[in-house]
Design a protein around this motif. Structure first.
Motif, PDB file in Angstrom:
ATOM      1  N   PRO A  25     -15.097  -3.288  15.196  1.00 32.54           N
ATOM      2  CA  PRO A  25     -15.303  -2.659  13.958  1.00 32.54           C
ATOM      3  C   PRO A  25     -15.494  -3.844  12.890  1.00 32.54           C
ATOM      4  O   PRO A  25     -15.723  -4.863  13.042  1.00 32.54           O
ATOM      5  N   LEU A  44     -11.753   0.223   3.220  1.00 35.37           N
ATOM      6  CA  LEU A  44     -11.078   0.386   4.355  1.00 35.37           C
ATOM      7  C   LEU A  44     -10.789  -1.031   5.133  1.00 35.37           C
ATOM      8  O   LEU A  44     -11.517  -2.048   5.154  1.00 35.37           O
ATOM      9  N   GLY A  51     -13.818  -0.211  10.166  1.00 35.23           N
ATOM     10  CA  GLY A  51     -14.549   0.839  10.540  1.00 35.23           C
ATOM     11  C   GLY A  51     -15.764   0.767  11.016  1.00 35.23           C
ATOM     12  O   GLY A  51     -16.248  -0.399  11.181  1.00 35.23           O
ATOM     13  N   TRP A  52     -16.488   1.886  11.455  1.00 35.88           N
ATOM     14  CA  TRP A  52     -17.941   1.831  11.753  1.00 35.88           C
ATOM     15  C   TRP A  52     -18.634   2.569  10.867  1.00 35.88           C
ATOM     16  O   TRP A  52     -18.693   3.962  11.032  1.00 35.88           O
ATOM     17  N   ARG A  53     -19.584   1.986  10.195  1.00 38.87           N
ATOM     18  CA  ARG A  53     -20.165   2.465   8.896  1.00 38.87           C
ATOM     19  C   ARG A  53     -21.063   3.501   9.319  1.00 38.87           C
ATOM     20  O   ARG A  53     -21.130   4.690   8.766  1.00 38.87           O
ATOM     21  N   VAL A  90     -16.587   6.492  10.562  1.00 35.22           N
ATOM     22  CA  VAL A  90     -15.105   6.572  11.034  1.00 35.22           C
ATOM     23  C   VAL A  90     -14.560   5.085  10.649  1.00 35.22           C
ATOM     24  O   VAL A  90     -15.143   3.993  10.676  1.00 35.22           O
ATOM     25  N   GLY A  91     -13.190   5.316  10.181  1.00 33.42           N
ATOM     26  CA  GLY A  91     -12.754   4.196   9.478  1.00 33.42           C
ATOM     27  C   GLY A  91     -11.017   4.431  10.078  1.00 33.42           C
ATOM     28  O   GLY A  91     -10.390   5.164  10.413  1.00 33.42           O
ATOM     29  N   GLU A 122      -7.126   2.696   9.035  1.00 34.92           N
ATOM     30  CA  GLU A 122      -6.203   1.957   7.992  1.00 34.92           C
ATOM     31  C   GLU A 122      -5.079   1.595   8.399  1.00 34.92           C
ATOM     32  O   GLU A 122      -4.341   2.574   9.270  1.00 34.92           O
ATOM     33  N   TRP A 146     -16.385  10.784   5.756  1.00 35.21           N
ATOM     34  CA  TRP A 146     -15.619   9.892   6.747  1.00 35.21           C
ATOM     35  C   TRP A 146     -14.377  10.554   7.053  1.00 35.21           C
ATOM     36  O   TRP A 146     -13.838  11.373   6.794  1.00 35.21           O
ATOM     37  N   ILE A 182     -10.926   9.399   8.874  1.00 30.14           N
ATOM     38  CA  ILE A 182      -9.783   8.087   8.894  1.00 30.14           C
ATOM     39  C   ILE A 182      -8.850   8.465   9.591  1.00 30.14           C
ATOM     40  O   ILE A 182      -8.134   9.203   9.456  1.00 30.14           O
TER      41      ILE A 182
END
Length: 301
Positions: free
Chosen positions: A211, A228, A231-233, A237-238, A240, A268, A270
């Motif tokens: 990530p 975050l 994540g995968w911009r 998808v993030g 935390e 997004w 999360i």
């Protein structure tokens, strides 16, 4: 600069026995038990009752001028994150090459070549030397945690990954350098806690694409929504890692709720992770992240 590990005591007034008369202590005072004797040839009038702390303070009184702290002891003084199993004792004291090493109970003496710096009033090996030497005491993930801390942007004396890598070339061929090399390949700038580092390593080891760290998310109009942990911009998808402060502080908890709502509105997904989620070795977390990535159109399996 990061603060030394709390296991490192403040300087205590230890003194060598041969200095006792000059300091006003009688021979009787040296023998009547009033003064603590953490190690031979040293007395401590202000012992704190913690044998590790007393020994550390005592060693300061008998260190030779060119001796310095190394390995995990240096890491503690540098404020690097070490696993709880690493204790203050044994204390690692290094001497320059071709000089006698310290030999005392509770001490591991070394003869090494290192750049010596002063941190919190203590003579210690530099961050780059400490990273190489502490590798003998840590496993892969623990060493990557230390490396991430060394290159962290919040550290005033931080090193870049390139600087750390270049320094290790001086140790090429030395025992244990394969572990150092593997750790260097996994270190990233942007991890803000050992838990974040371990979480990233867990996901990558499970075959999930590495990530991006500290992902800044904005609306289409450029308004800041949040940052975050990772994540995968492209997939929105993030992940935390939620520490205790996120749950125990009402204001922080309310801010988190609002931020996550805005992230969802921006498209997004999360995945929030707590320490308890890692109790099963991270299997549940890996499944959740895989599912989120899959729903976003990735081929990750």
């Amino acid at each position: 600069m990061h603060q030394p590990d709390p296991r490192i005591p403040h300087r205590l007034d230890a003194f060598a026995v041969h200095e006792a008369v000059d300091l006003g202590f009688s021979q009787h005072a040296l023998r009547d038990g009033t003064l603590a004797a953490p190690t031979r040839g040293v007395r401590l009038p202000s012992a704190v009752g913690d044998t590790a702390h007393d020994l550390f303070a005592a060693l300061l009184a008998v260190q030779r001028p060119r001796q310095f702290f190394s390995h995990s002891t240096a890491a503690m003084i540098h404020g690097l994150p070490l696993p709880r199993r690493i204790r203050l004792v044994p204390i690692h004291v290094a001497s320059p090459s071709y000089t006698a090493r310290m030999r005392r109970p509770g001490v591991v003496g070394h003869r090494i070549k290192a750049r010596v710096v002063e941190v919190a009033g203590f003579a210690v090996e530099s961050l780059e030397d400490c990273f190489v030497h502490v590798a003998s005491e840590l496993d892969h993930d623990e060493l990557v945690v230390v490396g991430d801390a060394i290159v962290a942007t919040g550290r005033s004396n931080r090193l870049t990954i390139g600087e750390l890598t270049e320094h290790t070339e001086h140790f090429r061929g030395a025992r244990g350098m394969s572990r150092v090399g593997r750790a260097l390949g996994a270190i990233r700038v942007g991890s803000e806690s050992p838990r974040e580092t371990r979480l990233r390593l867990l996901l990558v080891r499970a075959g999930i694409p590495a990530p991006e760290l500290q992902v800044v998310v904005r609306t289409d109009d450029g308004e800041f929504i949040g940052r975050l942990d990772m994540g995968w911009r492209a997939l929105r998808v993030g992940v935390e890692y939620d520490g205790q402060q996120h749950r125990l502080e009402d204001r922080q908890y309310a801010l988190d709720i609002d931020r996550h709502r805005r992230l969802q509105q921006a498209g997004w997904t999360i995945v929030r992770v707590t320490a308890r989620d890692l109790d099963d070795g991270g299997r549940k977390v890996v499944q959740l992240v895989r599912a989120a990535i899959r729903r976003s159109g990735s081929g990750a399996r």
